[in-house]
Design a protein around this motif. Structure first.
Motif, short mmCIF file in Angstrom:
data_model
loop_
_atom_site.label_atom_id
_atom_site.label_comp_id
_atom_site.label_asym_id
_atom_site.label_seq_id
_atom_site.Cartn_x
_atom_site.Cartn_y
_atom_site.Cartn_z
N TYR A 87 38.76 33.61 32.12
CA TYR A 87 40.12 33.35 31.63
C TYR A 87 40.14 33.64 30.13
CZ TYR A 87 44.59 30.94 31.10
OH TYR A 87 45.90 30.62 30.86
N ARG A 88 40.88 34.66 29.77
CA ARG A 88 41.04 35.01 28.35
C ARG A 88 42.52 34.98 28.03
NH1 ARG A 88 37.11 39.35 29.88
NH2 ARG A 88 35.09 38.58 29.19
N PRO A 89 42.97 33.95 27.29
CA PRO A 89 44.41 33.81 27.04
C PRO A 89 45.07 35.06 26.47
CG PRO A 89 43.28 31.83 26.36
CD PRO A 89 42.21 32.84 26.73
N TRP A 90 44.41 35.75 25.54
CA TRP A 90 45.05 36.92 24.94
C TRP A 90 45.27 38.02 25.96
CZ3 TRP A 90 42.74 41.69 24.80
CH2 TRP A 90 41.36 41.74 25.06
N GLU A 91 44.33 38.18 26.93
CA GLU A 91 44.54 39.17 27.99
C GLU A 91 45.69 38.76 28.89
OE1 GLU A 91 40.11 41.08 28.71
OE2 GLU A 91 40.83 39.56 30.10
N ARG A 92 45.76 37.47 29.20
CA ARG A 92 46.85 36.98 30.05
C ARG A 92 48.20 37.23 29.38
NH1 ARG A 92 45.47 33.07 34.30
NH2 ARG A 92 43.39 33.68 34.91
N ILE A 93 48.27 37.02 28.08
CA ILE A 93 49.52 37.24 27.35
C ILE A 93 49.89 38.72 27.37
CG2 ILE A 93 50.61 37.15 25.07
CD1 ILE A 93 48.77 34.65 24.57
N LEU A 94 48.94 39.57 27.02
CA LEU A 94 49.22 41.01 26.98
C LEU A 94 49.63 41.56 28.35
CD1 LEU A 94 46.39 42.36 24.64
CD2 LEU A 94 48.84 42.20 24.14
N THR A 95 48.88 41.19 29.38
CA THR A 95 49.19 41.72 30.71
C THR A 95 50.45 41.08 31.28
OG1 THR A 95 47.70 40.16 31.82
CG2 THR A 95 46.80 42.31 31.20
N LEU A 97 53.06 40.59 29.44
CA LEU A 97 54.13 41.33 28.78
C LEU A 97 54.28 42.73 29.36
CD1 LEU A 97 53.41 40.31 25.09
CD2 LEU A 97 55.31 39.53 26.54
N TYR A 98 53.15 43.37 29.65
CA TYR A 98 53.20 44.72 30.17
C TYR A 98 51.93 45.02 30.96
CZ TYR A 98 53.52 49.79 30.46
OH TYR A 98 53.57 51.07 30.93
N ALA A 99 52.11 45.37 32.21
CA ALA A 99 50.98 45.74 33.06
C ALA A 99 51.39 46.96 33.87
CB ALA A 99 50.58 44.59 33.96
N PRO A 100 51.05 48.15 33.40
CA PRO A 100 51.43 49.37 34.13
C PRO A 100 50.73 49.44 35.48
CG PRO A 100 49.83 49.88 32.44
CD PRO A 100 50.18 48.44 32.25
N PRO A 101 51.26 50.24 36.38
CA PRO A 101 50.60 50.40 37.68
C PRO A 101 49.21 50.99 37.51
CG PRO A 101 52.77 51.47 37.64
CD PRO A 101 52.47 51.03 36.25
N VAL A 102 48.25 50.36 38.16
CA VAL A 102 46.86 50.83 38.14
C VAL A 102 46.29 50.64 39.54
CG1 VAL A 102 46.45 50.33 35.68
CG2 VAL A 102 45.99 48.57 37.39
N PRO A 103 45.30 51.45 39.91
CA PRO A 103 44.68 51.26 41.23
C PRO A 103 43.81 49.99 41.23
CG PRO A 103 43.56 52.98 40.01
CD PRO A 103 44.74 52.59 39.19
N PRO A 104 43.65 49.35 42.38
CA PRO A 104 42.86 48.12 42.43
C PRO A 104 41.34 48.34 42.30
CG PRO A 104 43.66 48.67 44.62
CD PRO A 104 44.28 49.65 43.67
N TYR A 105 40.88 49.53 42.68
CA TYR A 105 39.44 49.80 42.64
C TYR A 105 39.19 51.17 42.04
CZ TYR A 105 39.05 45.77 45.65
OH TYR A 105 39.12 44.51 46.14
N PRO A 106 38.04 51.36 41.39
CA PRO A 106 37.01 50.36 41.08
C PRO A 106 37.52 49.40 40.00
CG PRO A 106 36.47 52.42 39.99
CD PRO A 106 37.70 52.68 40.83
N LEU A 107 37.07 48.15 40.12
CA LEU A 107 37.46 47.14 39.15
C LEU A 107 36.73 47.41 37.84
CD1 LEU A 107 39.17 44.64 38.72
CD2 LEU A 107 37.29 43.27 39.60
N ARG A 108 37.48 47.55 36.78
CA ARG A 108 36.92 47.93 35.48
C ARG A 108 36.72 46.73 34.57
NH1 ARG A 108 38.48 53.72 34.73
NH2 ARG A 108 38.37 54.41 36.88
N ARG A 109 36.17 47.00 33.42
CA ARG A 109 35.97 45.98 32.38
C ARG A 109 37.08 46.14 31.34
NH1 ARG A 109 29.62 45.70 31.37
NH2 ARG A 109 30.39 44.77 29.47
N GLY A 110 37.13 45.22 30.41
CA GLY A 110 38.07 45.31 29.30
C GLY A 110 39.51 45.12 29.71
N ARG A 118 45.77 41.40 36.90
CA ARG A 118 47.18 40.98 36.85
C ARG A 118 47.96 41.61 38.01
NH1 ARG A 118 50.95 37.40 35.06
NH2 ARG A 118 52.94 38.43 34.86
N ARG A 119 47.76 42.88 38.23
CA ARG A 119 48.49 43.60 39.26
C ARG A 119 48.04 43.29 40.69
NH1 ARG A 119 53.11 46.59 38.89
NH2 ARG A 119 53.33 47.35 36.79
N HIS A 120 46.73 43.10 40.87
CA HIS A 120 46.18 43.05 42.22
C HIS A 120 45.51 41.73 42.59
CE1 HIS A 120 47.15 47.27 42.52
NE2 HIS A 120 46.47 47.51 41.41
#
Length: 159
Positions: A87-95, A97-110, A118-120
């Protein structure tokens, strides 16, 4: 239109403040409903997500006291897919606000991985839930199709 936006913004700010303040989840309430692997999935969630899940389940039960067990369990596990990364609050806030469509796999870092979560997260949680009724509700909680999916979505959105 503005009133709806202001209401959503107010709810998001309240959620943000709760995230930084920290909460103690009512795990005993949740564990009384959950079975087998569901308990481990729930306990793997961040305490803030567990507290949110309990609030959603209680809201669902207040609105629908006759709610079947599978619907309450889905409410408790609807965000379990978020437990795949810390759980990283800053990532939760950013995503949030905006989370573009991305594929679910492979699950990436960063940040890319945070966007995937957020999306999947319903998919990631559903893949780990054995009960087909609970799995189906968790999977549809952002795009409800069934009656209980709509009720779960409503209870989740009230926050």
């Amino acid at each position: 239109m503005r009133k709806g936006f202001a209401s959503r913004l107010g709810k998001r700010l309240a959620r943000l403040f709760r995230a930084f303040r920290g909460e103690v989840p009512e795990d005993a309430f949740a564990l009384a409903f959950l079975k087998g692997e569901e308990r481990a999935l729930y306990l793997a969630m961040d305490p803030r997500d567990r507290a949110h899940a309990v609030r959603v389940a209680k809201r669902l039960l207040r609105a629908h006291p006759q709610a079947p067990s599978f619907a309450v369990r889905a409410a408790l596990l609807h965000d379990a897919g978020k437990a795949l990364r810390p759980y990283r609050p800053w990532e939760r806030i950013l995503t949030g606000l905006y989370a573009p469509p991305v594929p679910p796999y492979p699950l990436r870092r960063g940040l890319w991985g945070a966007i995937q979560i957020r999306r999947h997260h319903p998919l990631y949680a559903a893949e780990r839930i054995q009960d087909p009724e609970v799995r189906a509700l968790v999977l549809e909680h952002h795009r409800p199709q069934s009656l209980w999916g709509k009720r779960l979505h409503r209870a989740d959105q009230e926050e």
